[in-house]
Design a protein around this motif. Structure first.
Motif, mmCIF file in Angstrom:
data_model
loop_
_atom_site.group_PDB
_atom_site.id
_atom_site.type_symbol
_atom_site.label_atom_id
_atom_site.label_comp_id
_atom_site.label_asym_id
_atom_site.label_seq_id
_atom_site.Cartn_x
_atom_site.Cartn_y
_atom_site.Cartn_z
ATOM 1 N N ILE A 147 16.145 -3.266 -4.318
ATOM 2 C CA ILE A 147 15.159 -2.221 -4.619
ATOM 3 C C ILE A 147 15.202 -1.056 -3.644
ATOM 4 O O ILE A 147 14.266 -0.273 -3.577
ATOM 5 N N ILE A 148 16.302 -0.929 -2.887
ATOM 6 C CA ILE A 148 16.418 0.218 -1.993
ATOM 7 C C ILE A 148 16.661 1.471 -2.828
ATOM 8 O O ILE A 148 17.710 1.633 -3.439
ATOM 9 N N ALA A 149 15.651 2.277 -2.900
ATOM 10 C CA ALA A 149 15.690 3.567 -3.598
ATOM 11 C C ALA A 149 14.300 4.168 -3.475
ATOM 12 O O ALA A 149 13.329 3.448 -3.254
ATOM 13 N N ARG A 150 14.229 5.460 -3.604
ATOM 14 C CA ARG A 150 12.907 6.079 -3.630
ATOM 15 C C ARG A 150 12.188 5.565 -4.870
ATOM 16 O O ARG A 150 12.812 5.401 -5.922
ATOM 17 N N PRO A 151 10.892 5.289 -4.761
ATOM 18 C CA PRO A 151 10.175 4.718 -5.907
ATOM 19 C C PRO A 151 10.334 5.546 -7.181
ATOM 20 O O PRO A 151 10.535 4.989 -8.260
ATOM 21 N N GLU A 152 10.270 6.844 -7.063
ATOM 22 C CA GLU A 152 10.384 7.691 -8.251
ATOM 23 C C GLU A 152 11.788 7.647 -8.854
ATOM 24 O O GLU A 152 11.957 7.811 -10.056
ATOM 25 N N ASP A 153 12.809 7.397 -8.044
ATOM 26 C CA ASP A 153 14.175 7.274 -8.553
ATOM 27 C C ASP A 153 14.435 5.871 -9.101
ATOM 28 O O ASP A 153 15.148 5.704 -10.080
ATOM 29 N N ARG A 154 13.870 4.855 -8.449
ATOM 30 C CA ARG A 154 14.074 3.476 -8.884
ATOM 31 C C ARG A 154 13.523 3.251 -10.287
ATOM 32 O O ARG A 154 14.087 2.528 -11.089
ATOM 33 N N ILE A 186 7.800 -3.087 6.602
ATOM 34 C CA ILE A 186 8.930 -4.012 6.492
ATOM 35 C C ILE A 186 10.129 -3.281 5.899
ATOM 36 O O ILE A 186 10.031 -2.708 4.815
ATOM 37 N N PRO A 187 11.275 -3.283 6.594
ATOM 38 C CA PRO A 187 12.481 -2.698 6.001
ATOM 39 C C PRO A 187 12.951 -3.524 4.811
ATOM 40 O O PRO A 187 13.013 -4.750 4.884
ATOM 41 N N LYS A 188 13.275 -2.863 3.721
ATOM 42 C CA LYS A 188 13.720 -3.573 2.519
ATOM 43 C C LYS A 188 15.047 -4.291 2.742
ATOM 44 O O LYS A 188 15.259 -5.380 2.227
ATOM 45 N N ARG A 189 15.933 -3.679 3.504
ATOM 46 C CA ARG A 189 17.296 -4.182 3.661
ATOM 47 C C ARG A 189 17.349 -5.589 4.269
ATOM 48 O O ARG A 189 18.255 -6.366 3.971
ATOM 49 N N VAL A 190 16.388 -5.952 5.113
ATOM 50 C CA VAL A 190 16.476 -7.216 5.852
ATOM 51 C C VAL A 190 15.578 -8.309 5.295
ATOM 52 O O VAL A 190 15.500 -9.392 5.864
ATOM 53 N N ALA A 191 14.888 -8.062 4.177
ATOM 54 C CA ALA A 191 13.876 -9.016 3.719
ATOM 55 C C ALA A 191 14.065 -9.419 2.254
ATOM 56 O O ALA A 191 14.632 -8.678 1.460
ATOM 57 N N THR A 192 13.546 -10.589 1.946
ATOM 58 C CA THR A 192 13.414 -11.068 0.574
ATOM 59 C C THR A 192 11.916 -11.233 0.329
ATOM 60 O O THR A 192 11.217 -11.853 1.131
ATOM 61 N N PHE A 193 11.444 -10.661 -0.771
ATOM 62 C CA PHE A 193 10.014 -10.608 -1.039
ATOM 63 C C PHE A 193 9.635 -11.490 -2.218
ATOM 64 O O PHE A 193 10.403 -11.635 -3.162
ATOM 65 N N VAL A 236 0.814 -1.221 0.000
ATOM 66 C CA VAL A 236 0.000 0.000 0.000
ATOM 67 C C VAL A 236 0.842 1.263 0.000
ATOM 68 O O VAL A 236 0.332 2.340 -0.304
ATOM 69 N N ASP A 237 2.128 1.133 0.320
ATOM 70 C CA ASP A 237 3.004 2.307 0.307
ATOM 71 C C ASP A 237 4.443 1.822 0.234
ATOM 72 O O ASP A 237 4.771 0.718 0.659
ATOM 73 N N GLU A 238 5.294 2.684 -0.307
ATOM 74 C CA GLU A 238 6.710 2.352 -0.426
ATOM 75 C C GLU A 238 7.523 3.619 -0.220
ATOM 76 O O GLU A 238 7.182 4.671 -0.738
ATOM 77 N N THR A 239 8.574 3.501 0.575
ATOM 78 C CA THR A 239 9.529 4.594 0.738
ATOM 79 C C THR A 239 10.885 4.072 0.282
ATOM 80 O O THR A 239 11.004 2.945 -0.199
ATOM 81 N N LYS A 240 11.906 4.884 0.474
ATOM 82 C CA LYS A 240 13.248 4.469 0.063
ATOM 83 C C LYS A 240 13.670 3.176 0.758
ATOM 84 O O LYS A 240 14.224 2.283 0.122
ATOM 85 N N ASN A 241 13.398 3.053 2.033
ATOM 86 C CA ASN A 241 13.904 1.932 2.809
ATOM 87 C C ASN A 241 12.854 0.946 3.298
ATOM 88 O O ASN A 241 13.203 -0.052 3.922
ATOM 89 N N THR A 242 11.571 1.215 3.072
ATOM 90 C CA THR A 242 10.534 0.340 3.602
ATOM 91 C C THR A 242 9.425 0.063 2.593
ATOM 92 O O THR A 242 9.252 0.797 1.628
ATOM 93 N N ILE A 243 8.709 -1.018 2.868
ATOM 94 C CA ILE A 243 7.496 -1.346 2.140
ATOM 95 C C ILE A 243 6.399 -1.529 3.189
ATOM 96 O O ILE A 243 6.605 -2.239 4.180
ATOM 97 N N ARG A 244 5.243 -0.895 2.976
ATOM 98 C CA ARG A 244 4.108 -1.035 3.880
ATOM 99 C C ARG A 244 3.142 -2.043 3.253
ATOM 100 O O ARG A 244 2.683 -1.859 2.129
#
Length: 93
Positions: A77-84, A53-60, A35-43
């Motif tokens: 995928i660590i990056a701001r969505p608009e930059d990624r 969930i922090p992106k750095r510690v997980a495999t999705f 439902v949401d994504e930031t540079k370092n997390t996925i909601r």
């Protein structure tokens, strides 16, 4: 159309997802819809709550509309969505 080869360049919000592996045991098995994504997390919205969930510690595992399941390490995928979306990626698989 979103495919396994171009998932990096697409919006992840709205995709069904499951945390397949994490260095933090409490995150493993969480599944729902992004439902949401930031540079370092996925909601992730689950049946009864939202989990961050922090992106750095997980495999999705992302479930694509055509039925494919894509496994992505969060580190990739660590990056701001608009930059990624604009970023060039080397082949990781």
């Amino acid at each position: 159309m979103i495919t396994p080869k171009n998932i990096f360049r697409h919006e992840l919000i709205g995709l069904p997802v499951k945390v397949a592996y994490s260095t933090h045991d409490e995150f493993i098995g969480i599944e729902g819809k992004v439902v949401d994504e930031t540079k370092n997390t996925i909601r992730i919205e689950t049946d009864n709550s939202e989990k961050i969930i922090p992106k750095r510690v997980a495999t999705f595992h992302f479930y694509l509309p055509d039925g494919n399941i894509i496994e992505l390490e969060g580190k990739i995928i660590i990056a701001r969505p608009e930059d990624r979306i604009k970023k060039k990626f080397r082949k990781f698989w």
